[in-house]
Design a protein around this motif. Structure first.
Motif, PDB file in Angstrom:
ATOM      1  N   LEU A  47       1.156  -1.767  -0.314  1.00 44.18           N
ATOM      2  CA  LEU A  47       0.285   0.097   0.217  1.00 44.18           C
ATOM      3  C   LEU A  47       0.986   1.475  -0.687  1.00 44.18           C
ATOM      4  O   LEU A  47       0.752   2.386  -0.756  1.00 44.18           O
ATOM      5  N   HIS A  48       1.797   1.328   0.715  1.00 44.73           N
ATOM      6  CA  HIS A  48       2.742   2.534   0.872  1.00 44.73           C
ATOM      7  C   HIS A  48       3.023   2.872  -0.361  1.00 44.73           C
ATOM      8  O   HIS A  48       3.617   3.355  -0.906  1.00 44.73           O
TER       9      HIS A  48
ATOM     10  N   PHE B 167      -2.896  -5.118  -7.617  1.00 44.71           N
ATOM     11  CA  PHE B 167      -3.971  -4.478  -7.513  1.00 44.71           C
ATOM     12  C   PHE B 167      -4.154  -3.126  -6.698  1.00 44.71           C
ATOM     13  O   PHE B 167      -3.472  -2.148  -7.257  1.00 44.71           O
ATOM     14  N   SER B 168      -5.367  -3.232  -6.683  1.00 46.02           N
ATOM     15  CA  SER B 168      -5.940  -1.055  -6.448  1.00 46.02           C
ATOM     16  C   SER B 168      -5.813  -1.054  -4.525  1.00 46.02           C
ATOM     17  O   SER B 168      -5.580  -1.391  -4.076  1.00 46.02           O
ATOM     18  N   GLU B 169      -5.620   0.737  -4.941  1.00 45.34           N
ATOM     19  CA  GLU B 169      -5.273   0.905  -3.861  1.00 45.34           C
ATOM     20  C   GLU B 169      -6.774   0.595  -2.813  1.00 45.34           C
ATOM     21  O   GLU B 169      -6.526   0.224  -1.162  1.00 45.34           O
ATOM     22  N   ASP B 170      -7.995   0.197  -3.360  1.00 39.19           N
ATOM     23  CA  ASP B 170      -8.861   0.112  -2.644  1.00 39.19           C
ATOM     24  C   ASP B 170      -8.682  -1.125  -2.028  1.00 39.19           C
ATOM     25  O   ASP B 170      -8.840  -1.386  -0.857  1.00 39.19           O
ATOM     26  N   SER B 171      -8.114  -2.344  -2.946  1.00 39.41           N
ATOM     27  CA  SER B 171      -8.373  -3.699  -2.620  1.00 39.41           C
ATOM     28  C   SER B 171      -6.943  -3.282  -1.483  1.00 39.41           C
ATOM     29  O   SER B 171      -7.401  -4.671  -0.270  1.00 39.41           O
ATOM     30  N   LEU B 172      -6.322  -3.542  -1.614  1.00 42.78           N
ATOM     31  CA  LEU B 172      -5.012  -3.156  -0.303  1.00 42.78           C
ATOM     32  C   LEU B 172      -5.378  -3.185   0.865  1.00 42.78           C
ATOM     33  O   LEU B 172      -5.415  -3.754   1.841  1.00 42.78           O
TER      34      LEU B 172
ATOM     35  N   GLU C 240      -9.668 -10.512  -4.799  1.00 43.44           N
ATOM     36  CA  GLU C 240      -8.552  -9.523  -5.203  1.00 43.44           C
ATOM     37  C   GLU C 240      -7.842  -8.900  -6.307  1.00 43.44           C
ATOM     38  O   GLU C 240      -8.097  -7.628  -7.223  1.00 43.44           O
ATOM     39  N   ARG C 241      -7.032  -9.453  -6.688  1.00 45.77           N
ATOM     40  CA  ARG C 241      -6.499  -8.907  -7.724  1.00 45.77           C
ATOM     41  C   ARG C 241      -6.762  -9.576  -8.160  1.00 45.77           C
ATOM     42  O   ARG C 241      -6.454  -8.767  -9.980  1.00 45.77           O
ATOM     43  N   GLN C 242      -8.045 -10.274  -8.999  1.00 46.57           N
ATOM     44  CA  GLN C 242      -8.289 -10.918 -10.332  1.00 46.57           C
ATOM     45  C   GLN C 242      -9.340  -9.688 -10.487  1.00 46.57           C
ATOM     46  O   GLN C 242      -9.524  -9.160 -11.829  1.00 46.57           O
ATOM     47  N   ALA C 243     -10.375  -9.167  -9.900  1.00 51.37           N
ATOM     48  CA  ALA C 243     -11.061  -7.840  -9.699  1.00 51.37           C
ATOM     49  C   ALA C 243     -10.256  -6.666 -10.517  1.00 51.37           C
ATOM     50  O   ALA C 243     -11.096  -6.391 -11.285  1.00 51.37           O
ATOM     51  N   THR C 244      -9.222  -6.382 -10.081  1.00 51.51           N
ATOM     52  CA  THR C 244      -8.316  -5.018 -10.215  1.00 51.51           C
ATOM     53  C   THR C 244      -8.023  -5.828 -11.513  1.00 51.51           C
ATOM     54  O   THR C 244      -7.380  -5.032 -12.822  1.00 51.51           O
ATOM     55  N   THR C 245      -7.556  -7.056 -11.942  1.00 51.19           N
ATOM     56  CA  THR C 245      -6.418  -7.273 -13.594  1.00 51.19           C
ATOM     57  C   THR C 245      -7.759  -7.448 -14.153  1.00 51.19           C
ATOM     58  O   THR C 245      -7.166  -7.435 -15.263  1.00 51.19           O
TER      59      THR C 245
END
Length: 346
Positions: free
Chosen positions: A264-265, A300-305, A340-345
């Motif tokens: 996230l950072h 990953f998106s920022e929201d996902s993280l 979450e990874r699948q949703a982002t990509t």
């Protein structure tokens, strides 16, 4: 001054009256101090002609008084002053007051029979200070930054040569990825692998896979690497392997949180134009770890993280309060991270 040049001079018995060592790579700094001790001082009289001080416990005036004392039954004296905070911008909790004027006076005519080494693990010296500016002119100033990329791989290759073995660049990179960037651990691993293959032989991928140690942190990092690559089955297998070794699930949750927090950072800092080196300093991580985190964070998106970190915090509480089966909680989290990874990509 380059480290290798300083080492070469010391081995040729050309000793500077004063060295300043700074930087976070403590393993190399300790090796340099060991070299100085072995080359400068007769082993028979080491206890008489070598002193090691902590600048937060001993005043600079007392250290300099020792440095001005003639060697006893020997030709040279070595005085090592660690935690030289007065060369940096920090001020630790100490009742000892440093006296920069005393050191400035010492620098005007340092005794040729003594080598004084000032050491701080601070990343940089405070170049605004008159003392630091003077030292840069009169002393051998040697930086010890954390090794990364080609410098780190080259160091691994030299360590293999030191232990009478060979290791190629791809294998050095593989070992770093497996063991991490900590030089102490890498040194022990290279020594172990070299002993296994024998003098003059090569350390191969197979040898590293068979004998190379992995820290729990590296296993967790690898687990996240599999999730980021979309390989849920491999991620779960790595999680099960960790648990088979007796690792506490609560500890795994904590390490997962640490790694996802780093993702996230870097996800938040990258768009602001910071370099890997700058980000490493800001989040107190090795540049190599930041580089790998940047590669993983892309998936990953920022929201996902943020969501995953919230889930980890909740599962940590539920585990500690006995509200959930620990193994099941870990399985569900790994599956959620994959989703979450699948949703982002997608």
């Amino acid at each position: 001054m380059p480290l290798l040049s300083a080492i070469r001079e010391i081995r040729q018995k050309h000793f500077s009256p004063l060295y300043v060592l700074f930087g976070p790579e403590s393993f190399l700094a300790e090796e340099f101090l060991s070299l100085a001790k072995n080359e400068m001082i007769d082993p028979q009289f080491r206890d008489l002609n070598m002193s090691v001080y902590d600048c937060t416990e001993t005043g600079l005036a007392d250290i300099l008084q020792d440095a001005e004392t003639l060697p006893f039954l020997g030709e040279h004296r070595l005085v090592i002053a660690k935690h030289a905070y007065f060369l940096t911008g920090s001020k630790p909790q100490t009742k000892v007051e440093s006296d920069p004027d005393a050191l400035l006076a010492y620098l005007q005519n340092p005794p040729p029979y003594t080598t004084l080494i000032l050491h701080t693990e601070a990343e940089k010296l405070d170049e605004r200070k008159k003392l630091v500016k003077t030292l840069q002119q009169k002393a051998k100033v040697i930086p010890f930054p954390l090794l990364k990329d080609a410098d780190l791989y080259g160091w691994v290759e030299r360590q293999a040569d030191k232990y009478q073995a060979r290791i190629g660049r791809p294998q050095a990179m593989k070992l770093v990825e497996r063991v991490g960037h900590e030089l102490r651990l890498l040194d022990k691993e290279v020594e172990k692998l070299a002993l296994y293959v024998g003098a003059g032989a090569s350390i191969t991928d197979e040898v590293i896979e068979t004998l190379g140690a992995r820290t729990l942190e590296q296993d967790v990092f690898g687990l996240i690497e599999q999730v980021a690559s979309g390989k849920l089955d491999r991620a779960l297998r790595m999680m099960y392997d960790c648990m088979k070794t007796g690792e506490e699930p609560i500890k795994l949750i904590a390490l997962l949180a640490r790694q996802f927090r780093m993702l996230l950072h870097v996800k938040q800092l990258s768009p602001r134009g910071y370099s890997q080196q700058q980000m490493a300093g800001m989040i107190k991580m090795h540049p190599y770890a930041v580089k790998k985190a940047m590669e993983q964070a892309r998936h990953f998106s920022e929201d996902s993280l943020k969501r995953l970190l919230e889930i980890l915090a909740e599962e940590d509480f539920r585990m500690k309060s006995g509200q959930v089966d620990k193994r099941l909680a870990l399985e569900l989290f790994v599956a959620r991270a994959h989703a979450e990874r699948q949703a982002t990509t997608s």
